[in-house]
Design an enzyme around this catalytic site. Structure first.
Site, PDB file in Angstrom:
ATOM      1  N   CYS A  71       0.836  -1.199   0.000  1.00  0.00           N
ATOM      2  CA  CYS A  71       0.000   0.000   0.000  1.00  0.00           C
ATOM      3  C   CYS A  71       0.874   1.253   0.000  1.00  0.00           C
ATOM      4  CB  CYS A  71      -0.882  -0.017   1.247  1.00  0.00           C
ATOM      5  SG  CYS A  71      -1.793   1.508   1.448  1.00  0.00           S
ATOM      6  N   CYS A  77      -0.839   6.281   6.815  1.00  0.00           N
ATOM      7  CA  CYS A  77      -2.231   5.971   7.168  1.00  0.00           C
ATOM      8  C   CYS A  77      -2.295   5.177   8.470  1.00  0.00           C
ATOM      9  CB  CYS A  77      -2.845   5.156   6.028  1.00  0.00           C
ATOM     10  SG  CYS A  77      -4.494   4.561   6.379  1.00  0.00           S
ATOM     11  N   CYS A  80      -3.534   0.415   8.947  1.00  0.00           N
ATOM     12  CA  CYS A  80      -2.828  -0.878   9.038  1.00  0.00           C
ATOM     13  C   CYS A  80      -1.506  -0.728   9.788  1.00  0.00           C
ATOM     14  CB  CYS A  80      -2.544  -1.420   7.639  1.00  0.00           C
ATOM     15  SG  CYS A  80      -4.046  -1.832   6.743  1.00  0.00           S
ATOM     16  N   CYS A 155      -8.087   1.497  -0.964  1.00  0.00           N
ATOM     17  CA  CYS A 155      -7.663   0.863   0.290  1.00  0.00           C
ATOM     18  C   CYS A 155      -7.576  -0.639   0.052  1.00  0.00           C
ATOM     19  CB  CYS A 155      -8.667   1.168   1.398  1.00  0.00           C
ATOM     20  SG  CYS A 155      -8.351   0.189   2.881  1.00  0.00           S
ATOM     21  N   GLN A 276     -19.453  -8.469  12.276  1.00  0.00           N
ATOM     22  CA  GLN A 276     -17.992  -8.607  12.193  1.00  0.00           C
ATOM     23  C   GLN A 276     -17.552  -8.157  10.802  1.00  0.00           C
ATOM     24  OE1 GLN A 276     -16.070  -9.197  14.631  1.00  0.00           O
ATOM     25  NE2 GLN A 276     -17.205 -10.367  16.150  1.00  0.00           N
ATOM     26  N   TYR A 305     -24.507  -9.963  25.006  1.00  0.00           N
ATOM     27  CA  TYR A 305     -23.978  -8.993  24.032  1.00  0.00           C
ATOM     28  C   TYR A 305     -24.215  -9.560  22.621  1.00  0.00           C
ATOM     29  CZ  TYR A 305     -21.430  -7.580  28.264  1.00  0.00           C
ATOM     30  OH  TYR A 305     -21.072  -7.226  29.543  1.00  0.00           O
ATOM     31  N   GLU A 326     -29.087  -7.921  24.525  1.00  0.00           N
ATOM     32  CA  GLU A 326     -28.414  -6.855  23.775  1.00  0.00           C
ATOM     33  C   GLU A 326     -29.022  -5.503  24.158  1.00  0.00           C
ATOM     34  OE1 GLU A 326     -25.959  -6.273  21.307  1.00  0.00           O
ATOM     35  OE2 GLU A 326     -26.743  -4.232  21.342  1.00  0.00           O
ATOM     36  N   ASP A 373     -19.758 -11.827  24.228  1.00  0.00           N
ATOM     37  CA  ASP A 373     -19.032 -11.179  23.113  1.00  0.00           C
ATOM     38  C   ASP A 373     -19.128  -9.670  23.327  1.00  0.00           C
ATOM     39  OD1 ASP A 373     -17.802 -10.539  20.756  1.00  0.00           O
ATOM     40  OD2 ASP A 373     -19.382 -11.284  19.436  1.00  0.00           O
ATOM     41  N   CYS A 400     -12.555  -8.997  21.435  1.00  0.00           N
ATOM     42  CA  CYS A 400     -11.751  -8.246  20.463  1.00  0.00           C
ATOM     43  C   CYS A 400     -10.672  -7.447  21.202  1.00  0.00           C
ATOM     44  CB  CYS A 400     -12.643  -7.323  19.629  1.00  0.00           C
ATOM     45  SG  CYS A 400     -13.606  -6.193  20.637  1.00  0.00           S
TER      46      CYS A 400
HETATM   47  C1  LIG Z   1     -18.626  -7.057  19.789  1.00  0.00           C
HETATM   48  S1  LIG Z   1     -20.340  -6.772  19.540  1.00  0.00           S
HETATM   49  C2  LIG Z   1     -20.895  -8.430  19.372  1.00  0.00           C
HETATM   50  C3  LIG Z   1     -22.216  -8.609  18.697  1.00  0.00           C
HETATM   51  C4  LIG Z   1     -22.564 -10.028  18.250  1.00  0.00           C
HETATM   52  N1  LIG Z   1     -22.263 -11.000  19.255  1.00  0.00           N
HETATM   53  C5  LIG Z   1     -21.904 -10.356  16.929  1.00  0.00           C
HETATM   54  O1  LIG Z   1     -20.990 -11.211  16.872  1.00  0.00           O
HETATM   55  O2  LIG Z   1     -22.302  -9.781  15.907  1.00  0.00           O
HETATM   56  C6  LIG Z   1     -20.840  -6.255  21.126  1.00  0.00           C
HETATM   57  C7  LIG Z   1     -22.318  -5.998  21.273  1.00  0.00           C
HETATM   58  O3  LIG Z   1     -22.585  -5.671  22.651  1.00  0.00           O
HETATM   59  C8  LIG Z   1     -23.582  -4.678  22.704  1.00  0.00           C
HETATM   60  N2  LIG Z   1     -23.471  -4.075  24.054  1.00  0.00           N
HETATM   61  C9  LIG Z   1     -22.597  -3.151  24.504  1.00  0.00           C
HETATM   62  N3  LIG Z   1     -22.763  -2.929  25.823  1.00  0.00           N
HETATM   63  C10 LIG Z   1     -23.767  -3.739  26.231  1.00  0.00           C
HETATM   64  C11 LIG Z   1     -24.399  -3.986  27.484  1.00  0.00           C
HETATM   65  N4  LIG Z   1     -24.011  -3.357  28.589  1.00  0.00           N
HETATM   66  N5  LIG Z   1     -25.384  -4.889  27.535  1.00  0.00           N
HETATM   67  C12 LIG Z   1     -25.798  -5.544  26.413  1.00  0.00           C
HETATM   68  N6  LIG Z   1     -25.248  -5.360  25.205  1.00  0.00           N
HETATM   69  C13 LIG Z   1     -24.228  -4.469  25.109  1.00  0.00           C
HETATM   70  C14 LIG Z   1     -23.264  -3.780  21.534  1.00  0.00           C
HETATM   71  O4  LIG Z   1     -24.389  -3.018  21.157  1.00  0.00           O
HETATM   72  C15 LIG Z   1     -22.850  -4.821  20.473  1.00  0.00           C
HETATM   73  O5  LIG Z   1     -23.956  -5.246  19.718  1.00  0.00           O
END
Ligand SMILES: C[S@@+](CC[C@H](N)C(=O)[O-])C[C@H]1O[C@@H](n2cnc3c(N)ncnc32)[C@H](O)[C@@H]1O
Length: 444
Positions: A71, A77, A80, A155, A276, A305, A326, A373, A400
């Site tokens: 790149c 930038c 990356c 990109c 993702q 989550y 969520e 998650d 993550c």
């Molecule tokens: C990393 S994403 C994962 C979403 C899903 N598991 C996926 O793989 O697509 C984290 C998620 O947690 C939600 N989130 C953040 N804080 C939260 C909370 N206190 N309670 C419930 N959900 C929450 C965000 O809105 C988001 O959708």
């Protein structure tokens, strides 16, 4: 040792940020851009009590692991971090990042799940627009640790069509002298463009502006040029803020959602849905997480989550009942639509913060597995305490941010749980980010 001094050094190893590591006068020095095994000239940029940072001035002996970055914007930038090294070396650094952060814990490390495509993998890109000193409109990404935009026209980690769409929009804005937002004076109209697409080749475009505007001509041009665009939104965000998207969306063209396929299930994706960014790796991530849980048809599961239910509904196929929690209302709406779309009846979605809503499930003593998650900041302590009190036998933690994941695992280990297995997964090739899956079980 002082700032601006130069030294000739041998790079002994790498650190968790991918910097080269060497020693000068018994101080550890992190050299940005240097590769293990190289002999280089460095210039000290800042000095602390036990360590210092240096920049690379000249390479005297080059490592065979070094690559010429593909790149042209890589040096400036902020997108990356790993384009100057081979993909194998990048994976070694990512594994090291995970193991170093989890040091002190005893567990089985599985090899990092590598990506098949290290370029062109991103399914969502957001690019800010600005004007240069000649009043020409340009777009790009922010420089590392700065709010200066590096102008780009392609990109490499985005796909070809996304690059073409953004290029087209930029040319249009230039030709028709559309007003561009200026961050400093907080004046002007056009801020950013978001383009996302699915593996079913449906594209969504979102224009982010400070006010409402008639984009019908641009929309006509774009949709006649690019068949794959199925949805165009305007997002109006008049606030002076670093948060790019507001909650105010206006559909300008096509469908409200685009269709994605994840492990054979269909998902409606709206502009604000979390998805993702790497479709192929996301499927490997979910499959591995589900395998680690060793699910069967008798089990009851919580997916905390859960976003728009992409893991929840894939779990549903294998268990008796699954609850998804969520906090974002539109994500829960999507999750319920996605449930219907796939004819799934054993998933229940709960809207609200996990730390509160999990309490509604406390009396269900038969939860066998919980998936987490969370966002980068990790899990809320109140949430973890409730999970601990429920004595759920198995936790599958998708993260993550390995630093907050390590913090949460330590809390769980102090309260009757044991980290069993960790699987680093590469969702973001050519960057430093690494996703991990951790299997944690309740002792006895
Ligand atoms: C990393 S994403 C994962 C979403 C899903 N598991 C996926 O793989 O697509 C984290 C998620 O947690 C939600 N989130 C953040 N804080 C939260 C909370 N206190 N309670 C419930 N959900 C929450 C965000 O809105 C988001 O959708």
């Amino acid at each position: 040792m002082k700032e601006k001094e130069t030294y000739k050094v041998d790079i002994e190893s790498f650190d968790i940020n991918g910097y080269g590591v060497c020693h000068i006068d018994s101080k550890i020095v992190f050299v940005i851009g240097a590769v293990e095994g190289e002999c280089v000239i460095v210039e000290i940029i800042n000095v602390h009590k036990k360590y210092a940072f240096a920049k690379l001035v000249r390479i005297l002996k080059e490592s065979p692991k070094r690559l010429e970055p593909q790149c042209p914007y890589y040096k400036y930038c902020g997108g990356c971090d790993m384009m100057h090294i081979s993909y194998d070396e990048e994976c070694k650094i990512k594994e090291f990042r995970v193991t170093q952060t989890l040091r002190g814990l005893d567990y089985k490390l599985e090899p990092l799940i590598k990506a098949d495509d290290i370029y062109g993998y991103r399914n969502k890109v957001m690019v800010p627009f600005c004007k240069d000193i000649d009043d020409d409109i340009l777009y790009g990404f922010y420089q590392k640790e700065s709010h200066e935009i590096v102008s780009i026209d392609n990109c490499l980690i985005s796909d070809d069509l996304t690059n073409k769409i953004i290029n087209y929009i930029s040319r249009y804005l230039n030709i028709f002298h559309v007003s561009i937002y200026d961050e400093l004076s907080h004046t002007g109209l056009f801020k950013e463009v978001m383009v996302r697409h699915t593996k079913l080749n449906e594209y969504m475009v979102v224009f982010v502006t400070t006010a409402d505007y008639d984009f019908s001509d641009l929309v006509n041009h774009l949709t006649s040029e690019f068949d794959a665009i199925k949805s165009i939104f305007l997002n109006i965000n008049g606030k002076k803020t670093n948060v790019v998207l507001s909650n105010e969306y206006k559909l300008l063209y096509g469908k409200e959602t685009i269709l994605e396929d994840i492990l054979g299930l269909k998902f409606n994706v709206s502009p604000s849905s979390f998805l993702q960014v790497n479709n192929r790796q996301c499927e490997k991530l979910y499959s591995k997480a589900i395998d680690l849980a060793n699910l069967d048809k008798t089990m009851n599961v919580i997916d905390a989550y859960c976003g728009m239910g992409s893991i929840t509904l894939n779990i549903a196929k294998r268990v008796n009942k699954v609850y998804g929690i969520e906090i974002v209302e539109s994500a829960i709406k999507n999750a319920n639509t996605n449930k219907e779309l796939n004819g799934i009846t054993n998933a229940e979605f709960i809207l609200g913060p996990c730390e509160e809503k999990i309490k509604e499930l406390v009396n269900l003593t038969n939860i066998d597995v919980i998936f987490f998650d969370p966002p980068r900041k990790g899990c809320d302590i109140e949430f973890l305490n409730t999970v601990i009190s429920m004595e759920i036998p198995k936790i599958v933690y998708i993260s993550c941010n390995i630093a907050t994941c390590a913090r949460d695992i330590k809390i769980l280990e102090e309260n009757g749980y044991k980290l069993e297995t960790v699987v680093p997964t590469d969702l973001f090739p050519r960057t430093l980010h690494v996703e991990s899956i951790a299997l944690i079980t309740r002792k006895n």
